[in-house]
Design an enzyme around this catalytic site. Structure first.
Site, short mmCIF file in Angstrom:
data_model
loop_
_atom_site.label_atom_id
_atom_site.label_comp_id
_atom_site.label_asym_id
_atom_site.label_seq_id
_atom_site.Cartn_x
_atom_site.Cartn_y
_atom_site.Cartn_z
N THR A 1 0.85 -1.19 0.00
CA THR A 1 0.00 0.00 0.00
C THR A 1 0.89 1.24 0.00
OG1 THR A 1 -1.89 -1.01 1.07
CG2 THR A 1 -1.50 1.28 1.63
N THR B 1 0.00 1.73 7.48
CA THR B 1 -0.05 0.59 6.56
C THR B 1 0.02 -0.69 7.37
OG1 THR B 1 0.98 -0.46 4.63
CG2 THR B 1 2.48 0.61 6.18
N VAL C 1 -13.35 -3.83 3.36
CA VAL C 1 -12.77 -2.50 3.51
C VAL C 1 -11.78 -2.54 4.67
CG1 VAL C 1 -13.25 -0.05 3.96
CG2 VAL C 1 -14.92 -1.43 2.71
N1 ASP Z 1 -3.81 -1.26 5.34
C1 ASP Z 1 -4.17 -1.77 4.04
C2 ASP Z 1 -5.50 -2.47 4.14
O1 ASP Z 1 -5.75 -3.11 5.13
C3 ASP Z 1 -3.16 -2.74 3.50
C4 ASP Z 1 -1.74 -2.27 3.54
O2 ASP Z 1 -1.42 -1.33 4.23
O3 ASP Z 1 -0.90 -2.85 2.85
O4 ASP Z 1 -6.26 -2.41 3.22
#
Ligand code: ASP
Length: 298
Positions: A157, A208, A186
């Site tokens: 992300t 993240t 989500v």
């Molecule tokens: N936090 C993001 C989600 O849960 C994923 C990520 O940070 O890679 O959608």
């Protein structure tokens, strides 16, 4: 003036190409600040650039949900008036961060379904390209694994936070979600206070990691509140302690109102960098569970 970006956190070492993409994003974001642009412009431009590379779990590189569809999330917030905007589950368009920017100017600010699609059209966003072989292969693996094993690999992300020449803060994030997601899932990214938060009186944060865990803590707001009393490094250490205690998989960028910053994660790696008056720095291992890895916290 300062900008920080991240390209996700996780168990696998980030690819060199992704780190280079982050470097470009940092340069683009910092150039916007140097031109007198706002922190919001810098954050949105840096994220847009990373969405366009196809190297991250954002834009064309986004993960597919278990029904084979990419549903993209993004959010933006600025710290002066606390305006925020987000889109959730955007289908068919590449740059949800631009749709989130559009949402900030409307009487309502968080959109799914038809609202998200209309914002994408209004922003003139390009259509998503076809999923790469790598993304399709990841879906096949996910179908075998099934939901639940959400955090077994590197999660790329993207996110950014910045302070502009006027001392204003902004935060943003964009994602294609996590590995092996049920359709319609989500995470934290588009939820204000969970994935992102910015308040000039506190600080700016972009998170993240495993969204299911981050949003239970409202992590971005939690770290921001800690920066109400502490500088970013102390706030980050306190938040890390809490994350480690809970066994949560997460990382975050934090910027306090004096321009001090921290990059912290409980995962093995986090791809992140900073551009400021002292130049550009990019790394893959930062403050982790209270131990400093690189000299990137100040
Ligand atoms: N936090 C993001 C989600 O849960 C994923 C990520 O940070 O890679 O959608």
């Amino acid at each position: 003036m300062i900008i920080l970006v991240h390209g996700g956190a996780g168990a696998k070492r980030p690819l060199k190409k992704a780190l280079q993409g982050m470097g470009e994003a940092l340069k683009t974001g910092y150039a916007a600040l140097e031109r007198g642009g706002s922190s919001l412009d810098a954050v949105a431009d840096a994220i847009w650039l990373m969405e366009n590379t196809g190297l991250f779990n954002a834009g064309d590189g986004s993960n597919l949900q278990l029904d084979g569809v990419r549903r993209l999330d993004a959010a933006l917030m600025e710290g002066e008036s606390l305006r925020a905007g987000a889109v959730i589950g955007l289908e068919g368009f590449r740059n949800p961060i631009r749709a989130a920017r559009e949402a900030m100017g409307l009487p309502n600010n968080i959109f799914t379904n038809i609202g998200a699609t209309q914002l994408a059209k209004k922003a003139g966003l390009p259509r998503l390209g076809p999923p790469s072989a790598k993304v399709l292969e990841r879906l096949e693996r996910a179908r075998h694994t099934g939901p639940g094993r959400l955090y077994e690999t590197y999660f790329s992300t993207v996110g950014a936070i910045a302070m502009d020449g006027k001392g204003k803060l902004a935060a943003g994030s964009s994602t294609g979600g996590v590995f092996a997601m049920l359709p319609g899932r989500v995470g934290d990214t588009p939820l204000i206070g969970s994935g992102v938060y910015a308040d000039n009186r506190l600080g700016a944060v972009s998170c993240t990691g495993r969204g299911e865990e981050i949003l239970r803590l409202c992590l971005a707001k939690e770290v921001s509140m800690l920066m109400g009393g502490w500088a970013a490094p102390e706030a980050a250490r306190a938040a890390l302690k809490r994350l480690v205690g809970l066994g949560f998989q997460a990382g975050f960028l934090a910027l306090d109102r004096s321009g001090g910053y921290a990059i912290a994660h409980t995962t093995a790696y986090m791809a992140a960098g900073v551009a400021g008056p002292e130049g550009v720095f990019i790394g893959t291992s930062f403050e982790k569970a209270g131990q400093r890895a690189d000299s990137t916290i100040r």
